[in-house]
Design an enzyme around this catalytic site. Structure first.
Site, short mmCIF file in Angstrom:
data_model
loop_
_atom_site.label_atom_id
_atom_site.label_comp_id
_atom_site.label_asym_id
_atom_site.label_seq_id
_atom_site.Cartn_x
_atom_site.Cartn_y
_atom_site.Cartn_z
N ASP A 37 0.86 -1.18 0.00
CA ASP A 37 0.00 0.00 0.00
C ASP A 37 0.90 1.23 0.00
O ASP A 37 2.11 1.12 0.17
CB ASP A 37 -0.89 0.01 1.26
CG ASP A 37 -2.17 0.83 1.06
OD1 ASP A 37 -2.07 2.05 0.86
OD2 ASP A 37 -3.26 0.25 1.10
N ARG A 39 0.24 3.42 2.29
CA ARG A 39 0.25 3.66 3.73
C ARG A 39 0.61 2.37 4.45
O ARG A 39 0.27 1.28 4.00
CB ARG A 39 -1.16 4.03 4.23
CG ARG A 39 -1.74 5.28 3.68
CD ARG A 39 -3.20 5.38 4.11
NE ARG A 39 -4.08 4.52 3.32
CZ ARG A 39 -5.28 4.11 3.70
NH1 ARG A 39 -5.75 4.44 4.88
NH2 ARG A 39 -6.03 3.37 2.91
N TYR A 142 -15.63 6.58 -11.43
CA TYR A 142 -15.36 5.30 -10.76
C TYR A 142 -16.05 4.15 -11.50
O TYR A 142 -15.43 3.12 -11.79
CB TYR A 142 -15.87 5.40 -9.32
CG TYR A 142 -15.81 4.13 -8.53
CD1 TYR A 142 -14.59 3.55 -8.18
CD2 TYR A 142 -16.98 3.50 -8.09
CE1 TYR A 142 -14.54 2.39 -7.42
CE2 TYR A 142 -16.94 2.34 -7.33
CZ TYR A 142 -15.72 1.80 -7.00
OH TYR A 142 -15.67 0.64 -6.25
N1 SER Z 1 -18.92 1.19 -1.89
C1 SER Z 1 -18.56 1.64 -3.20
C2 SER Z 1 -18.77 3.10 -3.34
O1 SER Z 1 -19.63 3.62 -2.72
C3 SER Z 1 -19.33 0.90 -4.25
O2 SER Z 1 -18.43 0.17 -5.02
O3 SER Z 1 -18.09 3.73 -4.09
#
Ligand code: SER
Length: 319
Positions: A37, A39, A142
């Site tokens: 990591d 960290r 994401y």
């Molecule tokens: N827990 C994650 C998020 O909220 C979902 O992949 O980004």
């Protein structure tokens, strides 16, 4: 266990990594699981390497030095922090994964686990019992990196035989390391605040139903998929998983059965739009058929367990 001998865990100090690493050490031997990591880990109970996954050379050196044959790649930015820093999310989530897949191809590794997410879905996806095969047009950076990761993993498998596996995780609820920057984080924060302050301000609306999973089930799903018989897998990188589904108000009601004086306010912020674009529940028949996935915790047993663990830590002054 099967053919896996030496595992590198990236993102080992994060929410999943800090609990998965000790579990893998129990199963595969302490010296055979190398944590890595940016960290230092919370507990120092085995080999650790500082690693920035965007540095391909450093990653390759660690794989060679430690004779790694499998990588559990957990280093990533989550949905909410990704929206704050989209270019960093792209760099870490895509370039980091690319480096992992390349080292797996070049060094002929046995297995790569790359978690995906419910964030691969978007507003066009059916939100209830979301099918395994459906529209994946996410609106978050994401989610875009996670769809790309699923496709790239399948590409490496088909083209070069790299055995990449992954699960579309829902929100993960846990009590060792906090999540960082996810849309589902409220479902963890609320437990800490309920125990410490009896108050919580929720950043999602009370009726926002999202899929979730409790950490013991999450850890077991990773180990089970890592060890699943490849010849039985029709899917590889993109398994839907079903465990829990609830809204903030349902979670609050369950916590209040144990802490009746808990006060919760609702102040939805930018994360509400992300939650609204994600499923409420998933159809996980592929995971059930191909590697016998079964969840064990429901809302009641998860809440009881979370409150038990955190209350004990609070009593001993460690929360
Ligand atoms: N827990 C994650 C998020 O909220 C979902 O992949 O980004």
């Amino acid at each position: 266990m099967g053919d896996i001998r030496r595992i590198l865990v990236t993102g080992a100090s994060g929410q999943i990594g800090s609990e998965l690493t000790p579990r893998l050490r129990e199963l595969y031997g302490k010296e055979n699981v190398i944590a890595s990591d940016l960290r230092k880990p919370v507990s120092d109970d085995g080999p650790f390497e500082m690693l920035d996954v965007t540095d391909a050379k450093q990653l390759d050196e660690i794989v060679v030095d430690h004779e790694i044959d499998s990588i559990v790649h957990l280093a990533a930015l989550l949905s909410a922090s990704g929206e704050q820093r989209p270019n960093v999310a792209w760099h870490v989530n895509i370039d980091g994964l690319y480096n992992v897949l390349e080292v797996a191809r070049n060094r002929k590794l046995r297995r790569v686990f790359n978690p995906s997410s419910i964030a691969v879905f978007g507003p066009e996806t059916p939100r209830e019992k979301t099918p395994q095969e459906t529209v994946t047009k996410p609106r978050t950076i994401y989610g875009i990196t996670k769809v790309t990761g699923e496709l790239l993993g399948n590409y490496y498998y088909q083209k070069w035989g790299v055995d990449v596996r992954g699960i579309r995780f829902p929100g993960v609820i846990s009590n060792v390391s906090p999540p960082g920057g996810g849309t589902t984080d409220y479902a963890v924060e609320i437990f800490y605040e309920a125990i410490k302050n009896r108050r919580y301000t929720c950043f999602l609306k009370p009726d926002s139903i999202l899929p979730m999973i409790y950490m013991p089930d999450c850890l077991r799903s990773i180990v089970e998929l890592l060890e699943a018989d490849l010849s039985r897998l029709k899917h590889h990188t993109d398994f839907n998983l079903r465990a829990l589904s609830f809204s903030p108000i349902q979670l609050v009601a369950e916590i209040k059965r144990h802490i009746p004086d808990l006060v919760v306010e609702y102040k939805p912020d930018y994360r509400q739009a992300i939650a609204d674009s994600w499923p409420m529940s998933l159809n996980d028949s592929a995971a059930r058929e191909e590697w016998e996935w079964r969840p064990t915790f429901d809302l009641q047993t998860m809440v009881k367990d979370m409150l038990g663990v955190l209350s004990e830590r609070h009593r001993s002054g460690k929360l």
